[in-house]
Design a protein around this motif. Structure first.
Motif, PDB file in Angstrom:
ATOM      1  N   ALA A 139       0.830  -1.208   0.000  1.00 35.09           N
ATOM      2  CA  ALA A 139       0.000   0.000   0.000  1.00 35.09           C
ATOM      3  C   ALA A 139       0.863   1.257   0.000  1.00 35.09           C
ATOM      4  N   LEU A 140       1.954   1.235   0.758  1.00 34.17           N
ATOM      5  CA  LEU A 140       2.845   2.393   0.816  1.00 34.17           C
ATOM      6  C   LEU A 140       3.538   2.610  -0.533  1.00 34.17           C
ATOM      7  N   LEU A 141       3.975   1.528  -1.159  1.00 34.68           N
ATOM      8  CA  LEU A 141       4.608   1.633  -2.468  1.00 34.68           C
ATOM      9  C   LEU A 141       3.635   2.204  -3.495  1.00 34.68           C
ATOM     10  N   LEU A 142       2.407   1.719  -3.483  1.00 32.00           N
ATOM     11  CA  LEU A 142       1.401   2.217  -4.427  1.00 32.00           C
ATOM     12  C   LEU A 142       1.048   3.678  -4.139  1.00 32.00           C
ATOM     13  N   LEU A 143       1.041   4.064  -2.861  1.00 30.94           N
ATOM     14  CA  LEU A 143       0.796   5.461  -2.517  1.00 30.94           C
ATOM     15  C   LEU A 143       1.896   6.352  -3.079  1.00 30.94           C
ATOM     16  N   SER A 144       3.133   5.909  -2.942  1.00 26.47           N
ATOM     17  CA  SER A 144       4.256   6.673  -3.481  1.00 26.47           C
ATOM     18  C   SER A 144       4.133   6.830  -4.993  1.00 26.47           C
ATOM     19  N   ALA A 145       3.826   5.728  -5.683  1.00 27.30           N
ATOM     20  CA  ALA A 145       3.664   5.787  -7.145  1.00 27.30           C
ATOM     21  C   ALA A 145       2.491   6.691  -7.530  1.00 27.30           C
ATOM     22  N   ALA A 146       1.410   6.632  -6.753  1.00 24.07           N
ATOM     23  CA  ALA A 146       0.239   7.460  -7.046  1.00 24.07           C
ATOM     24  C   ALA A 146       0.553   8.944  -6.863  1.00 24.07           C
ATOM     25  N   LEU A 167       4.940  19.516  -1.661  1.00 20.87           N
ATOM     26  CA  LEU A 167       4.448  18.611  -0.615  1.00 20.87           C
ATOM     27  C   LEU A 167       4.230  17.204  -1.149  1.00 20.87           C
ATOM     28  N   SER A 168       3.825  17.081  -2.409  1.00 18.17           N
ATOM     29  CA  SER A 168       3.631  15.744  -2.989  1.00 18.17           C
ATOM     30  C   SER A 168       4.945  14.992  -3.134  1.00 18.17           C
ATOM     31  N   ASN A 169       6.065  15.716  -3.087  1.00 22.08           N
ATOM     32  CA  ASN A 169       7.365  15.067  -3.225  1.00 22.08           C
ATOM     33  C   ASN A 169       7.816  14.344  -1.966  1.00 22.08           C
ATOM     34  N   VAL A 170       6.984  14.339  -0.916  1.00 24.77           N
ATOM     35  CA  VAL A 170       7.284  13.463   0.221  1.00 24.77           C
ATOM     36  C   VAL A 170       7.274  12.008  -0.238  1.00 24.77           C
ATOM     37  N   ALA A 171       6.755  11.756  -1.441  1.00 21.46           N
ATOM     38  CA  ALA A 171       6.791  10.399  -2.006  1.00 21.46           C
ATOM     39  C   ALA A 171       8.210   9.850  -2.055  1.00 21.46           C
ATOM     40  N   TYR A 172       9.209  10.728  -2.185  1.00 24.22           N
ATOM     41  CA  TYR A 172      10.605  10.263  -2.206  1.00 24.22           C
ATOM     42  C   TYR A 172      11.022   9.660  -0.868  1.00 24.22           C
ATOM     43  N   ALA A 173      10.379  10.076   0.221  1.00 25.22           N
ATOM     44  CA  ALA A 173      10.769   9.589   1.547  1.00 25.22           C
ATOM     45  C   ALA A 173      10.123   8.255   1.894  1.00 25.22           C
TER      46      ALA A 173
END
Length: 308
Positions: A139-146, A167-173
């Motif tokens: 779920a976390l991986l898919l959230l990052s990709a989304a 703020l959407s770039n928190v996906a990198y973390a």
């Protein structure tokens, strides 16, 4: 009707036209690799490996981890930057830095082949990871990709929404959390929050060099909204927050981040123009190597000595 030197010219021109059209409808593997920005893979691969070390392990035989590591190279980065290049064709056409290692300048005819490559490289990995990863990690991986997809693609297109773009770039973390979820270890919240703050600041800083071309293309990013000087201060604030969050974990890492990232933000504040931002961009590119290297060396040392 092929008499004389020009007798074959029409036929030859037709064949050349067909070859050019075929070339336009396809993308070579080397170009696919370029679109994925190999210089930036450290932002995904390095984060995952650091997450493993934060779990107290130098190495794991887990097939899920190694599959995840492979996915976070070409496939995942092609998803991030390929979608971005597809949606930014208008802006990239006005940006002098695009068309090389800093980003593709795509033609309309290359959109569908690139999208095919993105799907072909991502879907098999995601299906395999859906079987290998625990539900929370998947779920976390898919959230990052989304989040990355939402950054580039309408209707969300966070890139065109001031503040939300960074703020959407928190996906990198988020990949920093995946090893803990995979191995059943405590989540490294301070490190994750520090990396989130760093990612927001770095996005704003990097976008400053594109503020003129983005403005000319009708795109309002945080850098366009705040101006170059305001963006420099905004980025510096996030870097200071990241350093403060890192301080309890590693003062040396916090100092490295504050000196390098805070220093380049202050340099841009003193000379607030897109040319200065462009000259500082190579330093911004290597900041994950510098700060990550300082942190990684400490972690590896402590793990080898049995002190962590």
């Amino acid at each position: 009707m092929s008499g004389g030197p020009g007798g074959r010219s029409a036929e030859g021109t037709e064949h050349l036209g067909e070859a050019a059209n075929a070339s336009a409808r396809s993308i070579r593997p080397r170009q696919v690799l370029t679109v994925s920005r190999p210089a930036l893979w450290i932002n995904t691969v390095g984060v995952l490996v650091t997450g493993l070390w934060l779990c107290g392990q130098l190495y794991t035989p887990s097939p899920a981890f190694w599959t995840l590591l492979a996915y976070l190279t070409l496939p995942y980065n092609l998803l991030i930057y390929g979608l971005n290049d597809l949606s930014d064709r208008a802006e990239d056409a006005l940006s002098p830095r695009k068309g090389g290692w800093q980003g593709a300048r795509l033609r309309a005819a290359e959109a569908k082949p690139l999208l095919t490559w993105i799907l072909a490289l991502n879907l098999p990995f995601l299906l395999l990871l859906a079987w290998l990863l625990p539900p929370a990690a998947l779920a976390l991986l898919l959230l990052s990709a989304a989040l990355f997809a939402g950054y580039s693609l309408p209707p969300l297109r966070f890139k065109a929404r001031p503040l939300l773009d960074g703020l959407s770039n928190v996906a990198y973390a988020l990949p920093l959390i995946l090893p803990a979820l995979l191995l059943g270890r405590p989540l490294p919240w301070l490190a994750v929050l520090a990396l989130c703050a760093y990612s927001v600041g770095k996005h704003a800083f990097d976008a400053a060099q594109d503020s003129e071309s983005d403005r000319n293309a009708g795109l309002t990013t945080t850098a366009v909204w705040l101006g170059v000087r305001g963006t420099a201060l905004y980025a510096c604030g996030w870097f200071v927050l990241a350093g403060a969050l890192l301080w309890p974990l590693s003062r040396l890492s916090a100092l490295a981040l504050l000196v390098v990232c805070g220093g380049m933000a202050l340099r841009l504040w003193r000379t607030p123009d897109v040319n200065t931002a462009a000259r500082l961009y190579p330093l911004s590119i290597v900041t994950p190597w510098i700060v990550g290297g300082v942190s990684g060396v400490q972690l590896v040392y402590l793990l080898v000595r049995g002190l962590y």
